[in-house]
Design a protein around this motif. Structure first.
Motif, PDB file in Angstrom:
ATOM      1  N   ASP A 105       7.775  -2.999   5.343  1.00  0.00           N
ATOM      2  CA  ASP A 105       8.668  -1.938   4.890  1.00  0.00           C
ATOM      3  C   ASP A 105       7.983  -1.059   3.838  1.00  0.00           C
ATOM      4  O   ASP A 105       8.176   0.162   3.809  1.00  0.00           O
ATOM      5  CB  ASP A 105       9.947  -2.527   4.287  1.00  0.00           C
ATOM      6  CG  ASP A 105      10.813  -3.221   5.324  1.00  0.00           C
ATOM      7  OD1 ASP A 105      10.803  -2.778   6.491  1.00  0.00           O
ATOM      8  OD2 ASP A 105      11.489  -4.207   4.970  1.00  0.00           O
ATOM      9  N   PRO A 109       5.861   3.681   5.791  1.00  0.00           N
ATOM     10  CA  PRO A 109       5.828   5.138   5.675  1.00  0.00           C
ATOM     11  C   PRO A 109       4.443   5.705   5.336  1.00  0.00           C
ATOM     12  O   PRO A 109       4.153   6.855   5.671  1.00  0.00           O
ATOM     13  CB  PRO A 109       6.823   5.416   4.542  1.00  0.00           C
ATOM     14  CG  PRO A 109       7.732   4.235   4.527  1.00  0.00           C
ATOM     15  CD  PRO A 109       6.850   3.078   4.889  1.00  0.00           C
ATOM     16  N   THR A 112       2.415   5.652   8.710  1.00  0.00           N
ATOM     17  CA  THR A 112       2.866   6.687   9.647  1.00  0.00           C
ATOM     18  C   THR A 112       2.716   8.092   9.065  1.00  0.00           C
ATOM     19  O   THR A 112       3.121   9.074   9.700  1.00  0.00           O
ATOM     20  CB  THR A 112       4.337   6.468  10.034  1.00  0.00           C
ATOM     21  OG1 THR A 112       5.156   6.509   8.854  1.00  0.00           O
ATOM     22  CG2 THR A 112       4.521   5.133  10.734  1.00  0.00           C
ATOM     23  N   GLU A 113       2.164   8.179   7.847  1.00  0.00           N
ATOM     24  CA  GLU A 113       1.929   9.451   7.150  1.00  0.00           C
ATOM     25  C   GLU A 113       3.226  10.176   6.791  1.00  0.00           C
ATOM     26  O   GLU A 113       3.234  11.385   6.553  1.00  0.00           O
ATOM     27  CB  GLU A 113       1.002  10.365   7.964  1.00  0.00           C
ATOM     28  CG  GLU A 113      -0.358   9.741   8.230  1.00  0.00           C
ATOM     29  CD  GLU A 113      -1.307  10.672   8.963  1.00  0.00           C
ATOM     30  OE1 GLU A 113      -0.921  11.820   9.257  1.00  0.00           O
ATOM     31  OE2 GLU A 113      -2.442  10.248   9.238  1.00  0.00           O
ATOM     32  N   GLU A 114       4.311   9.427   6.736  1.00  0.00           N
ATOM     33  CA  GLU A 114       5.572   9.987   6.247  1.00  0.00           C
ATOM     34  C   GLU A 114       5.527  10.167   4.733  1.00  0.00           C
ATOM     35  O   GLU A 114       6.222  11.019   4.169  1.00  0.00           O
ATOM     36  CB  GLU A 114       6.725   9.061   6.634  1.00  0.00           C
ATOM     37  CG  GLU A 114       8.092   9.522   6.182  1.00  0.00           C
ATOM     38  CD  GLU A 114       9.171   8.489   6.475  1.00  0.00           C
ATOM     39  OE1 GLU A 114      10.279   8.646   5.924  1.00  0.00           O
ATOM     40  OE2 GLU A 114       8.912   7.536   7.242  1.00  0.00           O
ATOM     41  N   ALA A 115       4.717   9.336   4.074  1.00  0.00           N
ATOM     42  CA  ALA A 115       4.588   9.390   2.622  1.00  0.00           C
ATOM     43  C   ALA A 115       3.148   9.101   2.231  1.00  0.00           C
ATOM     44  O   ALA A 115       2.412   8.417   2.954  1.00  0.00           O
ATOM     45  CB  ALA A 115       5.526   8.384   1.962  1.00  0.00           C
ATOM     46  N   ASP A 116       2.746   9.639   1.077  1.00  0.00           N
ATOM     47  CA  ASP A 116       1.446   9.320   0.502  1.00  0.00           C
ATOM     48  C   ASP A 116       1.531   8.057  -0.351  1.00  0.00           C
ATOM     49  O   ASP A 116       0.542   7.347  -0.533  1.00  0.00           O
ATOM     50  CB  ASP A 116       0.947  10.469  -0.380  1.00  0.00           C
ATOM     51  CG  ASP A 116       0.772  11.768   0.384  1.00  0.00           C
ATOM     52  OD1 ASP A 116       0.036  11.765   1.383  1.00  0.00           O
ATOM     53  OD2 ASP A 116       1.376  12.788  -0.023  1.00  0.00           O
ATOM     54  N   THR A 118       4.512   4.908  -1.613  1.00  0.00           N
ATOM     55  CA  THR A 118       5.848   4.322  -1.537  1.00  0.00           C
ATOM     56  C   THR A 118       6.095   3.396  -2.719  1.00  0.00           C
ATOM     57  O   THR A 118       5.166   2.806  -3.272  1.00  0.00           O
ATOM     58  CB  THR A 118       6.065   3.524  -0.237  1.00  0.00           C
ATOM     59  OG1 THR A 118       5.061   2.498  -0.146  1.00  0.00           O
ATOM     60  CG2 THR A 118       6.008   4.424   0.981  1.00  0.00           C
ATOM     61  N   ASN A 167      -1.829   5.667  -0.089  1.00  0.00           N
ATOM     62  CA  ASN A 167      -2.777   6.001   0.981  1.00  0.00           C
ATOM     63  C   ASN A 167      -4.157   6.277   0.397  1.00  0.00           C
ATOM     64  O   ASN A 167      -4.368   6.188  -0.824  1.00  0.00           O
ATOM     65  CB  ASN A 167      -2.260   7.160   1.838  1.00  0.00           C
ATOM     66  CG  ASN A 167      -2.219   8.504   1.102  1.00  0.00           C
ATOM     67  OD1 ASN A 167      -2.706   8.641  -0.027  1.00  0.00           O
ATOM     68  ND2 ASN A 167      -1.638   9.504   1.747  1.00  0.00           N
ATOM     69  N   LYS A 197       3.603  13.167  -1.536  1.00  0.00           N
ATOM     70  CA  LYS A 197       4.892  12.743  -0.994  1.00  0.00           C
ATOM     71  C   LYS A 197       5.163  11.297  -1.429  1.00  0.00           C
ATOM     72  O   LYS A 197       4.444  10.382  -1.032  1.00  0.00           O
ATOM     73  CB  LYS A 197       4.885  12.844   0.533  1.00  0.00           C
ATOM     74  CG  LYS A 197       4.792  14.265   1.064  1.00  0.00           C
ATOM     75  CD  LYS A 197       4.775  14.287   2.590  1.00  0.00           C
ATOM     76  CE  LYS A 197       3.474  13.721   3.143  1.00  0.00           C
ATOM     77  NZ  LYS A 197       3.413  13.810   4.635  1.00  0.00           N
ATOM     78  N   LYS A 199       7.975   8.192  -1.626  1.00  0.00           N
ATOM     79  CA  LYS A 199       9.194   7.710  -0.975  1.00  0.00           C
ATOM     80  C   LYS A 199       9.552   6.335  -1.513  1.00  0.00           C
ATOM     81  O   LYS A 199       8.682   5.467  -1.650  1.00  0.00           O
ATOM     82  CB  LYS A 199       8.976   7.631   0.537  1.00  0.00           C
ATOM     83  CG  LYS A 199      10.192   7.149   1.342  1.00  0.00           C
ATOM     84  CD  LYS A 199       9.872   7.127   2.828  1.00  0.00           C
ATOM     85  CE  LYS A 199      11.024   6.570   3.654  1.00  0.00           C
ATOM     86  NZ  LYS A 199      12.223   7.422   3.592  1.00  0.00           N
TER      87      LYS A 199
END
Length: 242
Positions: A105, A109, A112-116, A118, A167, A197, A199
């Motif tokens: 979890d 993200p 999947t590159e949804e966030a830099d 988390t 990342n 980003k 998250k």
């Protein structure tokens, strides 16, 4: 396959570090992970039996010659992750508070590159039983959350969570610049101000069973003034790109 590194800072964690590493190893062997999971313990100048346990058990680790504090210890891990070319680095406490079962979890993200970046949070999934910390610490966290929102316009609930994933870009940035005094909240502000980003994701955590927390001054007015001031400075200070 992507490579993920757990950065495990440890200062005088003789009562929990072996148990923490065993938990990680058991999870790795029992779970078909969609990424390679490695770990490195940063022995932050421990004066108890932590160094001897790490050596005796053959646990991958880096020994710091003196105690640098949580900021210096974690930055050492980011330096290692950057030099070894890891895709994701995850800060993971050596005291057994973080649940390794939440790792997918936390890193999902980022992969999947949804966030830099988390932040594993105890406070955004109310449906789960989760260790919520002491009342005074929650009050402090809420004050820090307000200050972060004031300077970044983003609401972060678990502002002092040490369960965080970065990342490769953030790894490279933190390997050069990482806050020392109040690293968790101040690093969030720096990332948001630089446009990364960020998250917040649900993560399970346990109550500490051994040792002493690196953040134990929430009842101190001086501590709260200092951490809030550091957030405001980070929020309004322009940082060069060099």
């Amino acid at each position: 396959m992507k490579r993920v590194l757990l950065i495990i800072p440890a200062y005088n964690e003789e009562g929990s570090i072996q148990k923490t590493v065993s938990m990680i190893e058991q999870y790795k062997h029992a779970t078909d992970l969609p990424f390679v999971l490695d770990y490195i313990v940063i022995n932050d100048g421990s004066t108890d039996a932590t160094p001897q346990i790490l050596d005796r058990e053959g646990i991958p680790h880096i020994d710091l010659v003196q105690n640098l504090g949580i900021g210096g210890g974690v930055q050492t891990g980011y330096l290692y992750a950057n030099r070894q070319g890891y895709d994701v680095a995850v800060q993971f406490d050596g005291d057994g508070q973080h649940d390794i079962a939440s790792i997918e979890d936390v890193v999902g993200p980022v992969l999947t590159e949804e966030a830099d970046f988390t932040i594993g949070s105890r406070f955004i999934d109310k449906s789960k039983e989760n260790f919520q910390s002491t009342f005074m610490r929650r009050v402090g966290i809420n004050l820090i959350s307000f200050a972060i929102r004031l300077v970044t316009r983003k609401k972060i609930y678990d502002t002092t969570s040490g369960y965080r994933a970065a990342n490769a870009r953030v790894i490279a940035y933190f390997s050069k610049r990482y806050p020392v005094a109040y690293p968790e909240p101040e690093s969030i502000v720096r990332l948001l101000k630089k446009g990364y980003k960020v998250k917040e994701v649900p993560a399970n955590m346990f109550e500490r069973e051994e040792g002493v927390s690196s953040i134990r001054a929430f009842k101190s007015v001086t501590y709260m003034i200092d951490v809030l001031t550091s957030i405001l400075i980070a929020g309004f200070m322009k940082e060069s790109d060099s």
